[in-house]
Write an enzyme that holds these catalytic residues in place. Structure first.
Site, PDB file in Angstrom:
ATOM      1  N   ILE A   1     -38.481  55.556 124.804  1.00  0.00           N
ATOM      2  CA  ILE A   1     -38.976  54.440 125.642  1.00  0.00           C
ATOM      3  C   ILE A   1     -37.887  53.381 125.861  1.00  0.00           C
ATOM      4  O   ILE A   1     -37.961  52.608 126.806  1.00  0.00           O
ATOM      5  CB  ILE A   1     -40.239  53.742 125.049  1.00  0.00           C
ATOM      6  CG1 ILE A   1     -39.987  53.232 123.623  1.00  0.00           C
ATOM      7  CG2 ILE A   1     -41.451  54.658 125.124  1.00  0.00           C
ATOM      8  CD1 ILE A   1     -41.043  52.256 123.126  1.00  0.00           C
TER       9      ILE A   1
ATOM     10  N   LEU B   1     -52.655  57.851 104.123  1.00  0.00           N
ATOM     11  CA  LEU B   1     -53.535  58.029 102.960  1.00  0.00           C
ATOM     12  C   LEU B   1     -54.385  59.309 103.014  1.00  0.00           C
ATOM     13  O   LEU B   1     -54.342  60.122 102.084  1.00  0.00           O
ATOM     14  CB  LEU B   1     -54.458  56.809 102.811  1.00  0.00           C
ATOM     15  CG  LEU B   1     -55.432  56.906 101.626  1.00  0.00           C
ATOM     16  CD1 LEU B   1     -54.698  56.741 100.308  1.00  0.00           C
ATOM     17  CD2 LEU B   1     -56.539  55.865 101.746  1.00  0.00           C
TER      18      LEU B   1
ATOM     19  N   TYR C   1     -43.464  46.533 109.463  1.00  0.00           N
ATOM     20  CA  TYR C   1     -44.192  47.264 110.522  1.00  0.00           C
ATOM     21  C   TYR C   1     -45.074  46.309 111.316  1.00  0.00           C
ATOM     22  O   TYR C   1     -44.985  46.251 112.557  1.00  0.00           O
ATOM     23  CB  TYR C   1     -45.048  48.376 109.893  1.00  0.00           C
ATOM     24  CG  TYR C   1     -46.131  48.881 110.830  1.00  0.00           C
ATOM     25  CD1 TYR C   1     -45.808  49.617 111.971  1.00  0.00           C
ATOM     26  CD2 TYR C   1     -47.489  48.602 110.584  1.00  0.00           C
ATOM     27  CE1 TYR C   1     -46.798  50.059 112.843  1.00  0.00           C
ATOM     28  CE2 TYR C   1     -48.473  49.040 111.438  1.00  0.00           C
ATOM     29  CZ  TYR C   1     -48.129  49.771 112.573  1.00  0.00           C
ATOM     30  OH  TYR C   1     -49.112  50.196 113.441  1.00  0.00           O
TER      31      TYR C   1
ATOM     32  N   ALA D   1     -45.059  43.106 111.519  1.00  0.00           N
ATOM     33  CA  ALA D   1     -44.287  42.066 112.222  1.00  0.00           C
ATOM     34  C   ALA D   1     -43.701  42.635 113.511  1.00  0.00           C
ATOM     35  O   ALA D   1     -43.694  41.964 114.560  1.00  0.00           O
ATOM     36  CB  ALA D   1     -43.178  41.530 111.317  1.00  0.00           C
ATOM     37  N   SER D   2     -43.235  43.889 113.453  1.00  0.00           N
ATOM     38  CA  SER D   2     -42.649  44.478 114.670  1.00  0.00           C
ATOM     39  C   SER D   2     -43.729  44.751 115.713  1.00  0.00           C
ATOM     40  O   SER D   2     -43.501  44.593 116.913  1.00  0.00           O
ATOM     41  CB  SER D   2     -41.860  45.754 114.326  1.00  0.00           C
ATOM     42  OG  SER D   2     -42.723  46.793 113.919  1.00  0.00           O
ATOM     43  N   LYS D   3     -44.922  45.142 115.259  1.00  0.00           N
ATOM     44  CA  LYS D   3     -46.018  45.356 116.219  1.00  0.00           C
ATOM     45  C   LYS D   3     -46.478  44.015 116.794  1.00  0.00           C
ATOM     46  O   LYS D   3     -46.795  43.911 117.985  1.00  0.00           O
ATOM     47  CB  LYS D   3     -47.201  46.069 115.551  1.00  0.00           C
ATOM     48  CG  LYS D   3     -46.970  47.523 115.202  1.00  0.00           C
ATOM     49  CD  LYS D   3     -46.738  48.417 116.419  1.00  0.00           C
ATOM     50  CE  LYS D   3     -47.971  48.640 117.266  1.00  0.00           C
ATOM     51  NZ  LYS D   3     -47.719  49.622 118.358  1.00  0.00           N
TER      52      LYS D   3
ATOM     53  N   THR E   1     -52.331  47.276 116.642  1.00  0.00           N
ATOM     54  CA  THR E   1     -53.009  47.442 115.357  1.00  0.00           C
ATOM     55  C   THR E   1     -53.676  46.155 114.876  1.00  0.00           C
ATOM     56  O   THR E   1     -53.228  45.051 115.226  1.00  0.00           O
ATOM     57  CB  THR E   1     -51.965  47.903 114.303  1.00  0.00           C
ATOM     58  OG1 THR E   1     -52.516  47.806 113.010  1.00  0.00           O
ATOM     59  CG2 THR E   1     -50.713  47.025 114.328  1.00  0.00           C
ATOM     60  N   ASP E   2     -54.693  46.299 114.033  1.00  0.00           N
ATOM     61  CA  ASP E   2     -55.329  45.122 113.419  1.00  0.00           C
ATOM     62  C   ASP E   2     -54.400  44.477 112.378  1.00  0.00           C
ATOM     63  O   ASP E   2     -54.625  43.342 111.968  1.00  0.00           O
ATOM     64  CB  ASP E   2     -56.671  45.501 112.784  1.00  0.00           C
ATOM     65  CG  ASP E   2     -56.566  46.545 111.685  1.00  0.00           C
ATOM     66  OD1 ASP E   2     -55.469  47.090 111.454  1.00  0.00           O
ATOM     67  OD2 ASP E   2     -57.601  46.827 111.037  1.00  0.00           O
ATOM     68  N   GLU E   3     -53.344  45.206 111.963  1.00  0.00           N
ATOM     69  CA  GLU E   3     -52.459  44.660 110.912  1.00  0.00           C
ATOM     70  C   GLU E   3     -51.700  43.426 111.372  1.00  0.00           C
ATOM     71  O   GLU E   3     -51.173  42.685 110.546  1.00  0.00           O
ATOM     72  CB  GLU E   3     -51.448  45.721 110.441  1.00  0.00           C
ATOM     73  CG  GLU E   3     -52.114  46.885 109.769  1.00  0.00           C
ATOM     74  CD  GLU E   3     -51.172  47.717 108.904  1.00  0.00           C
ATOM     75  OE1 GLU E   3     -50.092  47.235 108.545  1.00  0.00           O
ATOM     76  OE2 GLU E   3     -51.553  48.852 108.590  1.00  0.00           O
TER      77      GLU E   3
ATOM     78  N   PRO F   1     -45.295  46.841  97.974  1.00  0.00           N
ATOM     79  CA  PRO F   1     -44.898  45.423  98.038  1.00  0.00           C
ATOM     80  C   PRO F   1     -45.598  44.731  99.210  1.00  0.00           C
ATOM     81  O   PRO F   1     -45.653  45.276 100.308  1.00  0.00           O
ATOM     82  CB  PRO F   1     -43.379  45.486  98.281  1.00  0.00           C
ATOM     83  CG  PRO F   1     -42.965  46.857  97.882  1.00  0.00           C
ATOM     84  CD  PRO F   1     -44.150  47.757  98.085  1.00  0.00           C
TER      85      PRO F   1
ATOM     86  N   GLU G   1     -42.776  53.362 115.643  1.00  0.00           N
ATOM     87  CA  GLU G   1     -42.701  53.721 114.227  1.00  0.00           C
ATOM     88  C   GLU G   1     -43.969  53.141 113.618  1.00  0.00           C
ATOM     89  O   GLU G   1     -44.279  51.965 113.840  1.00  0.00           O
ATOM     90  CB  GLU G   1     -41.463  53.120 113.579  1.00  0.00           C
ATOM     91  CG  GLU G   1     -40.151  53.735 114.057  1.00  0.00           C
ATOM     92  CD  GLU G   1     -39.991  55.182 113.637  1.00  0.00           C
ATOM     93  OE1 GLU G   1     -40.587  55.589 112.624  1.00  0.00           O
ATOM     94  OE2 GLU G   1     -39.267  55.929 114.340  1.00  0.00           O
TER      95      GLU G   1
END
Ligand code: NAD
Ligand code: DAU
Length: 365
Positions: free
Chosen positions: A71, A211, A171, A173-175, A145-147, A303, A95
């Site tokens: 992309i 998971l 991850y 933070a990048s999203k 994402t909800d994260e 972490p 990612e």
């Protein structure tokens, strides 16, 4: 760098799916193909997480084409857009694994932030040149994402579209950065962007670093089932096909400039999830050594581990009439059966560089 399979002449205004050889992307491509007449084009870089076997059933299909590319490769995306003239883009390319982002954040910055920026710019150039009517109906759907909203306490209300951004991992933070860029490209340039923020997905074709497929794979292989910390972290689980249906609904009736929160209304602790996997496996594939629960091992925590995610889905339910069809119990049983029936898929996936990753992530725990 692009490997191009044939693009048929009748594929006039397809939708373009980036990251369509990964877990959710592949499920979406298959689901779209089964439910919608519009042709579909997949673009994927085929990182460790991209697997063309996921799309094998569409290999000779007239309504699907695959392009191998990044992309963030402006020339490649520009020429692809001018060739296929998509009426919508669904951006899954990213990612996606939190643990990988902790041990090596750079790829996350490169694809999730710089890649999304370059994609937005290239798409803006394409969209600006469209005739008025095509411009109005065009959509750029950014899958997130909800994260990005951070971590909830036990008492907090679930996230919704107005929740403040508070990402905690490289991850997320990048999203979050990619969401901000997508939103700004709508606000500033008028690009018809829609963002979806979804909770944890599970189902067929999920890479066995996450998971649920990791626990199924380890259980069957007789390996320890590594639960991080106390195992009481909570996630809101959604069967992947329900996420795909939500994205189709958003593409059809969602409003540009809007965000839609998507989730399964199905909060479970990690330990509950692992126990349920063991119980389903005990029924479906009993082991001579007794219950798979005996393989559960508590290991050092992730972490910065987010304690709880949960999503309020009132907006998408009311505005678009979407709701999840699968319960956690029915979806998990389907998922376990899929992995039991497709052990060759998992073996193929874990045979490669994934082995090195297992060593890096778990040897120090
Ligand atoms: P995944 O890691 O299984 O798949 C990602 C896909 O993107 C792979 O096929 C990979 O090859 C491709 N890709 C990576 N970098 C690329 C690049 N630069 N150019 C083109 N393709 C590239 O991820 P997933 O779990 O299917 O997640 C898909 C999207 O959904 C991600 O944006 C993720 O943030 C988001 N999301 C995932 C979940 C989840 O539970 N898995 C939940 C909510 C949102
Ligand atoms: O919430 C949506 C997000 O869900 C997506 O944006 C991400 O792309 C996706 O990977 C997922 O992130 P999580 O970190 O929640 O998923 P993961 O499957 O990695 O872990 C789920 C929970 O299980 C988490 O609390 C960490 C824990 N875990 C995970 C692994 C891999 C373990 O206890 N042991 C493990 O071995």
């Amino acid at each position: 760098m692009a490997v191009v399979t044939s693009l048929r002449a009748d594929e006039n205004h397809p939708i373009l799916v980036t990251g369509g050889a990964g877990f959710i992307g592949a499920n979406f491509v298959l689901d779209w193909h089964a439910n919608e007449p519009t042709p579909i084009v997949t673009l994927d870089k085929l990182t460790y997480a991209g697997n063309l076997h996921n799309l094998a059933s569409l290999q000779a299909n007239e309504r699907h084409s695959f392009f191998h590319g990044d992309i963030g490769d402006v020339e490649f995306v520009r020429s692809l857009l001018s060739k296929i003239k998509p009426r919508a883009i669904v951006n899954f390319a990213a990612e996606s694994h939190v643990d990988r982002s902790i041990l090596g954040p750079e790829d996350f910055i490169t694809t999730n932030i710089v890649g999304t920026f370059r994609l937005l710019e290239t798409v803006r150039e394409y969209w600006t040149g469209l005739p008025h009517r095509d411009k109005d109906v065009f959509r750029f759907l950014h899958v997130s994402t909800d994260e990005v909203y951070g971590s909830l306490s036990a008492e907090s209300a679930p996230f919704n579209e107005a929740s403040p951004y508070s990402p905690n991992s490289p991850y997320s933070a990048s999203k979050a950065a990619s969401d901000h860029l997508a939103r700004a490209w709508h606000h500033t340039y008028g690009l018809p962007v829609i963002i979806t923020n979804c909770s944890n997905n599970y189902g067929p074709y999920q890479f066995p670093e996450k998971l649920i497929p990791l626990m199924i794979h380890h259980a069957l292989a007789g390996k320890p089932l590594p639960v991080y910390g106390d195992g009481l972290q909570i996630r809101d689980w959604l069967y992947v096909t329900d996420h795909c249906a939500a994205i189709r609904a958003v593409l059809r009736d969602g409003l540009p400039g809007h965000t839609y929160a998507i989730g399964g209304d199905s909060e479970k602790s990690n330990l509950d999830v692992v126990h349920t996997i063991c119980d389903v496996l005990d029924q479906e594939r009993p082991s001579a050594n007794g219950s798979y629960r005996q393989q559960i091992t508590f290991v050092a925590d992730r972490p910065g581990h987010d304690r709880r995610y949960a999503v309020n889905t009132a907006k998408i339910r009311q505005a678009l009439g979407w709701h999840p069809r699968e319960s956690f119990e029915s979806g998990l049983r389907k998922t376990v059966r899929w992995y039991l029936d497709n052990s060759a898929w998992t073996e193929d996936v874990v045979a490669g560089s994934y082995r090195d990753w297992l060593g890096r992530n778990y040897s120090a725990r």
